[in-house]
Design a protein around this motif. Structure first.
Motif, PDB file in Angstrom:
ATOM      1  N   ILE B 302       0.839  -1.199   0.000  1.00 12.78           N
ATOM      2  CA  ILE B 302       0.000   0.000   0.000  1.00 12.78           C
ATOM      3  C   ILE B 302       0.874   1.249   0.000  1.00 12.78           C
ATOM      4  O   ILE B 302       2.083   1.180   0.224  1.00 12.78           O
ATOM      5  CB  ILE B 302      -0.955   0.063   1.217  1.00 12.78           C
ATOM      6  N   GLU B 303       0.240   2.393  -0.238  1.00 10.45           N
ATOM      7  CA  GLU B 303       0.953   3.658  -0.337  1.00 10.45           C
ATOM      8  C   GLU B 303       0.530   4.539   0.845  1.00 10.45           C
ATOM      9  O   GLU B 303      -0.638   4.557   1.234  1.00 10.45           O
ATOM     10  CB  GLU B 303       0.621   4.304  -1.682  1.00 10.45           C
ATOM     11  N   GLU B 305       0.259   7.879   1.520  1.00 16.48           N
ATOM     12  CA  GLU B 305      -0.638   9.038   1.537  1.00 16.48           C
ATOM     13  C   GLU B 305      -2.095   8.623   1.636  1.00 16.48           C
ATOM     14  O   GLU B 305      -2.876   9.210   2.379  1.00 16.48           O
ATOM     15  CB  GLU B 305      -0.439   9.919   0.292  1.00 16.48           C
ATOM     16  N   SER B 306      -2.471   7.595   0.853  1.00 13.97           N
ATOM     17  CA  SER B 306      -3.869   7.157   0.925  1.00 13.97           C
ATOM     18  C   SER B 306      -4.174   6.600   2.321  1.00 13.97           C
ATOM     19  O   SER B 306      -5.273   6.788   2.840  1.00 13.97           O
ATOM     20  CB  SER B 306      -4.200   6.155  -0.181  1.00 13.97           C
ATOM     21  N   LEU B 309      -4.777   9.696   4.524  1.00 12.45           N
ATOM     22  CA  LEU B 309      -6.057  10.353   4.248  1.00 12.45           C
ATOM     23  C   LEU B 309      -7.221   9.549   4.822  1.00 12.45           C
ATOM     24  O   LEU B 309      -8.175  10.123   5.346  1.00 12.45           O
ATOM     25  CB  LEU B 309      -6.240  10.549   2.737  1.00 12.45           C
ATOM     26  N   LEU B 310      -7.125   8.225   4.729  1.00 13.76           N
ATOM     27  CA  LEU B 310      -8.218   7.393   5.261  1.00 13.76           C
ATOM     28  C   LEU B 310      -8.207   7.387   6.786  1.00 13.76           C
ATOM     29  O   LEU B 310      -9.265   7.355   7.413  1.00 13.76           O
ATOM     30  CB  LEU B 310      -8.140   5.972   4.693  1.00 13.76           C
ATOM     31  N   GLU B 313      -9.872  10.490   7.806  1.00 15.38           N
ATOM     32  CA  GLU B 313     -11.332  10.351   7.727  1.00 15.38           C
ATOM     33  C   GLU B 313     -11.880   9.729   8.998  1.00 15.38           C
ATOM     34  O   GLU B 313     -13.023   9.965   9.367  1.00 15.38           O
ATOM     35  CB  GLU B 313     -11.730   9.488   6.520  1.00 15.38           C
ATOM     36  N   CYS B 324       4.611  10.741  -1.930  1.00 12.98           N
ATOM     37  CA  CYS B 324       3.490  11.653  -2.134  1.00 12.98           C
ATOM     38  C   CYS B 324       3.325  12.621  -0.984  1.00 12.98           C
ATOM     39  O   CYS B 324       2.727  13.668  -1.125  1.00 12.98           O
ATOM     40  CB  CYS B 324       2.207  10.875  -2.353  1.00 12.98           C
ATOM     41  N   HIS B 346       7.386   3.470   0.479  1.00  8.40           N
ATOM     42  CA  HIS B 346       6.179   4.230   0.109  1.00  8.40           C
ATOM     43  C   HIS B 346       5.011   3.928   1.041  1.00  8.40           C
ATOM     44  O   HIS B 346       4.113   4.742   1.179  1.00  8.40           O
ATOM     45  CB  HIS B 346       5.756   3.893  -1.325  1.00  8.40           C
ATOM     46  N   TYR B 375      -8.249  -2.601   3.647  1.00 11.74           N
ATOM     47  CA  TYR B 375      -9.057  -2.039   2.565  1.00 11.74           C
ATOM     48  C   TYR B 375      -8.181  -1.664   1.370  1.00 11.74           C
ATOM     49  O   TYR B 375      -8.480  -2.015   0.223  1.00 11.74           O
ATOM     50  CB  TYR B 375      -9.817  -0.822   3.092  1.00 11.74           C
ATOM     51  N   LEU B 376      -7.082  -0.945   1.621  1.00 17.65           N
ATOM     52  CA  LEU B 376      -6.218  -0.509   0.518  1.00 17.65           C
ATOM     53  C   LEU B 376      -5.579  -1.708  -0.189  1.00 17.65           C
ATOM     54  O   LEU B 376      -5.397  -1.702  -1.405  1.00 17.65           O
ATOM     55  CB  LEU B 376      -5.146   0.458   1.025  1.00 17.65           C
TER      56      LEU B 376
END
Lengths: 130, 395
Positions: B302-303, B305-306, B309-310, B313, B324, B346, B375-376
């Motif tokens: 996985i990366e 930044e995502s 962000l999650l 949330e 990123c 990453h 999830y990712l």
């Protein structure tokens, strides 16, 4: 100011067309893990029309959002029209991306182009067989 | 739910600091350089803050110079030691591969000015070896600069050993202690430190203020020229409210330091155990020789930044060393320095716990991170290839 537009966040948090098409008519994969972005597109094509599209993405928020938006923009469209999808159109549809994230939309365009090339290659091969 | 887990980035202001600053701004707006009583009162306040701060790190008040923060202190210390060294024909500087950019970019600038820089290996555990530092010191070495604790992976460096080596060899020793002051037992006498940089907002003080300790007898050149403030070593009217706030915050952090460090260490270890349950993950840096609140992980497939962000949330504020988030194409130089390959670097996550965090926060972070990583991975082509055996797992 937020990092991303509402559109980007919507597609990132609720990505459309996520997944795999097991019997896809075309598959395209671009990017590499070293750079931190990989997109894979699966297409189901009938009568030269994109009946279904799914994607898998390893990447940042804008990479996931760009993939999602790009799949929405080509779903149900003729192959000839999907060929014309540009990164600029994807970026605009997302209400813009930060300057250093534009490459994510480029990757989405390239992923679709790569899948469509795969489709043409497979068509050529089946044509030869006939 | 709102969980702040990015204390290495910055910290909430302490109530004591806000109070001290507010009083200072309301009642002591005089200029410490003015001769009338109001100015002299401000001067007294300034010197009291200097004494308090010096006392915490085992320094003399005259050895403390106030700056705009850690970056300015790093720039001034390194540049000053380098230029002083050059006058004696010494143009070699020894540092490490995973210093903060305030140090590394200053060294880059000095390289362009003709200095030679050696960066020590920090090994896979994120810890410099004193014997390697000793071996790398040359007759022309004018400065050794090694951070006290790393800002990304939290590993604590053998500062005392390196300090002793430098003192023995007669080389100036600077340490960027921005992540350590207020959190670890920092003592410049015991650890033979010649120069030390610190920043207030990392220990619940205000942003835009820090200090540089320079041992008596070590030459210091100004970076900012102008008035005679700070004995002519740092021009500009002193940021008195900031300095007063810094002193109040440091006093408070020091008073509760040992108990807080023990509490955070327990939370940190629980968080590490919880995140280690995620398959194909790894802790970055030594498990024990790290800052009490620092947890840094890599998750394969996985990366970062995502992931951030999650987590955001879900109300969790954290940090990552992914490309990123660094604003460049390369992941964090710290993760690369400890030997993490790009693909894995990453997918990094830094959680730094602090004063407000509770055991419940830690459980919520573990649960949220497990969900988000899962999830990712569910739509990551990298994870698919790893799982199918097409590419081998690294972690």
């Amino acid at each position: 100011m937020a990092l991303y537009s509402e559109k980007v966040m919507d597609h990132f948090l609720h990505p459309r067309n996520v997944g795999v098409i097991e019997d896809a008519d075309a598959v395209g994969e671009v990017g590499n893990a070293k750079c931190g972005d990989i997109m894979k597109m699966y297409l189901k094509i009938e009568d030269d029309t994109i009946r279904d599209v799914k994607f898998e993405t390893f990447g940042c928020g804008s990479a996931i959002a760009s993939s999602s938006m790009a799949t929405e923009m080509i779903k149900g469209k003729p192959v000839s029209e999907a060929m014309k999808l540009t990164n600029k159109a994807v970026t605009e549809a997302l209400d813009g991306l930060p300057a250093h994230k534009i490459h994510c939309s480029v990757l989405a365009e390239e992923a679709i182009q790569s899948a469509l090339e795969d489709y043409r290659r497979r068509q050529g091969q089946s044509g030869e067989k006939q | 739910m709102s969980i702040y887990a990015d204390h290495a980035a910055t910290t909430a202001m302490s109530g004591a600091a806000i109070e001290a600053m507010t009083r200072c701004m309301k009642e002591e707006y005089g200029n410490p350089s003015s001769l009338y009583r109001m100015g002299q009162r401000a001067k007294e306040t300034l010197e009291r803050a200097r004494e308090e701060i010096a006392g915490v790190i085992g320094a003399e008040p005259g050895e403390i110079y106030f700056t705009s923060g850690g970056s300015e202190a790093d720039n001034q210390a390194i540049r000053s030691a380098a230029l002083t060294g050059r006058k004696k024909g010494k143009n070699h500087i020894l540092s490490t591969a995973f210093e903060h950019h305030a140090v590394l970019h200053t060294l880059e600038a000095l390289k362009a000015e003709g200095f030679e820089v050696t960066l020590l290996d920090v090994h896979s555990d994120g810890i410099v070896r004193p014997e390697e530092a000793e071996a790398a010191i040359r007759p022309e070495t004018c400065l050794v600069t090694v951070m006290t604790a790393n800002n990304e992976i939290g590993t604590i460096q053998p500062i005392r050993e390196i300090g002793e080596i430098c003192r023995k060899k007669g080389v100036v020793f600077h340490t960027d202690a921005v992540q350590a002051v207020g959190h670890l037992d920092v003592n410049v006498q015991r650890d033979r430190i010649d120069m030390l940089s610190a920043s207030a907002h990392k220990f619940h003080g205000p942003k835009g203020v820090g200090f540089l300790y320079v041992r008596k007898g070590i030459p210091l050149l100004p970076l900012i020229h102008g008035g005679a403030q700070e004995k002519g070593k740092r021009a500009g009217t002193e940021n008195l409210p900031g300095i007063v706030g810094m002193a109040a915050a440091l006093k408070e952090a020091t008073a509760g330091r040992e108990a807080e460090a023990a509490r955070l260490t327990a939370l940190r270890d629980r968080l590490i155990r919880g995140l280690a349950e995620i398959p194909h993950s790894a802790l970055n840096g030594d498990a024990k020789r790290r800052l009490p609140g620092n947890v840094s992980f890599c998750f394969e497939g996985i990366e970062g930044e995502s992931l951030l962000l999650l987590l955001d949330e879900k109300g969790i504020s954290a940090s990552s060393g992914s490309a990123c988030t660094s604003g460049s194409l390369d992941p964090s130089h710290v993760l690369l320095a400890i030997g993490r390959v790009h693909d894995v670097a990453h997918g990094s996550l830094r959680l730094t716990l602090g004063r407000e965090n509770t055991p419940e926060d830690v459980e919520a972070i573990i649960s949220a991170t497990k969900d988000v990583v899962g999830y990712l991975r569910s739509f990551s082509p990298v994870w698919r290839d790893l799982q199918s055996g097409k590419t081998p797992f690294i972690l």
